[in-house]
Motif scaffolding. Structure first.
Motif, mmCIF file in Angstrom:
data_model
loop_
_atom_site.group_PDB
_atom_site.id
_atom_site.type_symbol
_atom_site.label_atom_id
_atom_site.label_comp_id
_atom_site.label_asym_id
_atom_site.label_seq_id
_atom_site.Cartn_x
_atom_site.Cartn_y
_atom_site.Cartn_z
ATOM 1 N N ASP A 105 0.829 -1.197 0.000
ATOM 2 C CA ASP A 105 0.000 0.000 0.000
ATOM 3 C C ASP A 105 0.861 1.244 0.000
ATOM 4 O O ASP A 105 2.014 1.213 0.407
ATOM 5 N N PRO A 106 0.260 2.399 -0.403
ATOM 6 C CA PRO A 106 0.987 3.646 -0.285
ATOM 7 C C PRO A 106 1.326 3.883 1.183
ATOM 8 O O PRO A 106 0.667 3.360 2.073
ATOM 9 N N LEU A 107 2.356 4.664 1.417
ATOM 10 C CA LEU A 107 2.741 4.944 2.790
ATOM 11 C C LEU A 107 1.631 5.678 3.531
ATOM 12 O O LEU A 107 1.039 6.601 3.003
ATOM 13 N N PRO A 108 1.347 5.280 4.777
ATOM 14 C CA PRO A 108 0.410 6.058 5.561
ATOM 15 C C PRO A 108 1.036 7.403 5.918
ATOM 16 O O PRO A 108 2.246 7.568 5.839
ATOM 17 N N GLU A 130 -4.561 2.219 -8.478
ATOM 18 C CA GLU A 130 -4.553 2.911 -7.187
ATOM 19 C C GLU A 130 -5.355 4.211 -7.189
ATOM 20 O O GLU A 130 -5.583 4.791 -6.129
ATOM 21 N N VAL A 131 -5.790 4.670 -8.358
ATOM 22 C CA VAL A 131 -6.429 5.975 -8.466
ATOM 23 C C VAL A 131 -7.691 6.071 -7.610
ATOM 24 O O VAL A 131 -7.869 7.019 -6.846
ATOM 25 N N GLU A 132 -8.579 5.093 -7.724
ATOM 26 C CA GLU A 132 -9.834 5.164 -6.966
ATOM 27 C C GLU A 132 -9.585 5.207 -5.469
ATOM 28 O O GLU A 132 -10.203 5.992 -4.757
ATOM 29 N N ALA A 133 -8.673 4.370 -4.978
ATOM 30 C CA ALA A 133 -8.367 4.369 -3.545
ATOM 31 C C ALA A 133 -7.726 5.686 -3.125
ATOM 32 O O ALA A 133 -7.999 6.193 -2.028
ATOM 33 N N LEU A 134 -6.894 6.246 -3.982
ATOM 34 C CA LEU A 134 -6.243 7.512 -3.675
ATOM 35 C C LEU A 134 -7.270 8.636 -3.539
ATOM 36 O O LEU A 134 -7.207 9.451 -2.623
ATOM 37 N N LEU A 135 -8.249 8.659 -4.454
ATOM 38 C CA LEU A 135 -9.249 9.732 -4.459
ATOM 39 C C LEU A 135 -10.426 9.471 -3.526
ATOM 40 O O LEU A 135 -11.162 10.400 -3.195
ATOM 41 N N ALA A 136 -10.600 8.223 -3.085
ATOM 42 C CA ALA A 136 -11.776 7.839 -2.299
ATOM 43 C C ALA A 136 -12.050 8.743 -1.095
ATOM 44 O O ALA A 136 -13.200 9.154 -0.897
ATOM 45 N N PRO A 137 -11.052 9.103 -0.273
ATOM 46 C CA PRO A 137 -11.379 9.948 0.876
ATOM 47 C C PRO A 137 -11.976 11.307 0.487
ATOM 48 O O PRO A 137 -12.905 11.787 1.127
ATOM 49 N N ALA A 138 -11.484 11.901 -0.572
ATOM 50 C CA ALA A 138 -12.022 13.194 -1.008
ATOM 51 C C ALA A 138 -13.394 13.023 -1.624
ATOM 52 O O ALA A 138 -14.304 13.821 -1.386
#
Length: 189
Positions: free
Chosen positions: A32-35, A172-180
């Motif tokens: 996963d990307p770094l927290p 990874e795009v959807e997971a990256l943008l999901a919080p916003a």
């Protein structure tokens, strides 16, 4: 002393960090990307205010994008993963721009190579460029990382809701943008 030596040293350090990060992900596929805690710094909770020039020399202020979902991408033309990531950022701008998302590229670089690269690749999102200015903005975001590229996602309220070090892969795009986007959906009531 060569006036470009400090920028060259910074570029070499960042390239080494990016190479190390890429090697880590190559050896650990699917990681996963770094927290936020792993960024090497304390991430800001909200997007800092800053001003920087665009490639045309026009001073741009972060408030121009108030109310947008921002994908703030720190990159350089000298950085191979950064160059590889640009087509995906262009696609993100095309696919999500009508939803109020803006990709904002902040280059740790000089104007001429950034302008050439933007023209060659058809970059469709705003770019800012600087050397010491870029380092100062990176620091104001709380990024203590030396890896490039690295990307912050900022919601419409100016909150930093995600952080990613290294090359963003299409999956990874959807997971990256999901919080916003989740914050967006929650505010539609």
């Amino acid at each position: 002393m060569n006036r470009h030596l400090p920028a060259l040293l910074i570029a070499v350090m960042l390239a080494a960090g990016a190479l190390g990060f890429g090697l880590y992900h190559w050896l650990n596929p699917g990681s996963d990307p770094l927290p936020a805690e792993a960024s090497g710094g304390t991430l800001a909770e909200t997007m800092p205010e800053f001003s920087m020039p665009d490639p045309d020399g026009e001073e741009r202020h972060s408030s121009e994008w108030d109310g947008d979902i921002l994908v703030v991408n720190f990159w350089g033309t000298w950085c191979a993963p950064c160059r590889e990531e640009v087509p995906l950022l262009i696609e993100m701008q095309e696919n999500y721009g009508d939803q109020g998302l803006t990709v904002l590229g902040i280059a740790l670089d000089q104007v001429e190579p950034v302008q050439r690269f933007a023209d060659d690749f058809g970059i469709n999102y705003p770019l800012l460029v600087g050397e010491q200015e870029t380092l100062a903005v990176m620091e104001s975001f709380g990024s203590g990382t030396v890896g490039m590229p690295h990307t912050f996602v900022v919601d419409r309220d100016g909150r930093i809701v995600n952080f990613h070090v290294g090359l963003i892969e299409e999956h990874e795009v959807e997971a990256l943008l999901a919080p916003a986007l989740r914050n967006e959906a929650g505010s539609d009531s």
